[in-house]
Each structure stands twice: as structure tokens, then as C-alpha cells.
Scaffold this motif. Structure first.
Motif, PDB file in Angstrom:
ATOM      1  N   THR A   1      45.659  39.593  35.711  1.00  0.00           N
ATOM      2  CA  THR A   1      44.795  40.690  35.551  1.00  0.00           C
ATOM      3  C   THR A   1      43.693  40.793  36.289  1.00  0.00           C
ATOM      4  O   THR A   1      43.424  41.700  37.199  1.00  0.00           O
ATOM      5  N   GLU A   2      42.669  40.038  36.205  1.00  0.00           N
ATOM      6  CA  GLU A   2      41.565  39.785  36.684  1.00  0.00           C
ATOM      7  C   GLU A   2      41.686  39.634  38.226  1.00  0.00           C
ATOM      8  O   GLU A   2      41.152  40.260  39.006  1.00  0.00           O
TER       9      GLU A   2
ATOM     10  N   PHE B   1      43.052  43.257  39.979  1.00  0.00           N
ATOM     11  CA  PHE B   1      41.770  44.057  40.102  1.00  0.00           C
ATOM     12  C   PHE B   1      40.772  43.549  41.036  1.00  0.00           C
ATOM     13  O   PHE B   1      40.162  44.444  41.897  1.00  0.00           O
ATOM     14  N   GLU B   2      40.553  42.301  41.170  1.00  0.00           N
ATOM     15  CA  GLU B   2      39.518  41.588  42.187  1.00  0.00           C
ATOM     16  C   GLU B   2      40.191  41.926  43.530  1.00  0.00           C
ATOM     17  O   GLU B   2      39.305  42.079  44.543  1.00  0.00           O
TER      18      GLU B   2
ATOM     19  N   LEU C   1      40.863  32.695  37.172  1.00  0.00           N
ATOM     20  CA  LEU C   1      41.221  34.073  36.808  1.00  0.00           C
ATOM     21  C   LEU C   1      42.449  34.313  36.262  1.00  0.00           C
ATOM     22  O   LEU C   1      43.292  33.783  36.726  1.00  0.00           O
ATOM     23  N   SER C   2      42.530  35.163  35.338  1.00  0.00           N
ATOM     24  CA  SER C   2      43.635  35.628  34.712  1.00  0.00           C
ATOM     25  C   SER C   2      44.478  36.346  35.981  1.00  0.00           C
ATOM     26  O   SER C   2      43.913  36.791  36.751  1.00  0.00           O
TER      27      SER C   2
END
Length: 114
Positions: A61-62, A65-66, A58-59
Motif C-alpha cells: 500500500t505504501e 501511494f509512493e 515499505l508495504s
């Protein structure tokens, strides 16, 4: 909070659930855990973010939010405060640091220190 770390923190609802005022809950929580409910929640979120960043799929940013953060800037600042490096730098270094360590031990080895 440990199980539902990605949900928004509602100290008022927590306090109602244990029949305390929000202020009293916060004081008792700090006495028991050494930090405020918000700080405790953010530490749990950062620990989970560290695991997701080590995984590498995952990035940043991902991951932000995760784990329940709504601001990449706040997430990055808090991550850097607790871990000592930015999320991007951690991702680069984490793969080498935990290579060969069983996953059940990597969480203990990589836990953020206050």
C-alpha cells in the motif's frame, strides 16, 4: 514523465507545453513510444514500484501511494498485467531473484516486458 512519475498525468498541460492539441500529442507519443502517455506513465510507476518492493521496507500500500497511484486495486491490477505476478508475490520472490546482482543491473534484469 520519467522524472515526475508520481504526479498526476495532465495530457492537456503536456500538449500546451509543446504547442499541440491533446489528441495530436497522444498520437505522436504513441507513434514514438508504442504506447499511450498514460500507459507509458504507468509502466514507469510500476518499474519504480518494483524497485521499492525489492528494497522491502515499505508495504504494498505504501509503495502504491509512493509511486503516485491513488487506487490500490488499479495499482495491483496493472502491476500484475506488466510483471506477471501480484505485488505481494513479487516482493517475496524479488529478494532471491536479484541477490548478488549490482543495483545498476537489477533494473535492467527486472524491467517489465510487454
Amino acid at each position: 514523465m520519467d522524472r515526475e512519475y508520481a504526479q498526476p498525468l495532465d495530457v492537456e498541460a503536456l500538449a500546451r507545453g509543446v504547442h499541440m492539441s491533446a489528441g495530436h500529442l497522444s498520437r505522436e507519443f504513441r507513434a514514438a513510444y508504442g504506447e499511450s502517455p498514460y500507459s507509458y506513465l504507468m509502466t514507469r510507476r510500476i518499474e519504480r514500484a518494483m524497485a521499492l518492493l525489492r528494497r522491502g521496507d515499505l508495504s504494498v500500500t505504501e509503495v502504491c501511494f509512493e509511486v503516485g497511484c491513488s487506487s490500490l486495486g488499479t495499482f495491483s491490477t496493472r502491476f500484475t498485467e506488466l510483471v506477471g505476478m501480484s505485488p505481494s508475490a513479487y516482493r517475496r520472490e524479488a529478494a532471491d531473484a536479484t541477490e548478488g546482482i549490482p543495483s545498476c543491473l537489477s533494473k535492467q534484469v527486472t524491467r517489465p516486458r510487454r
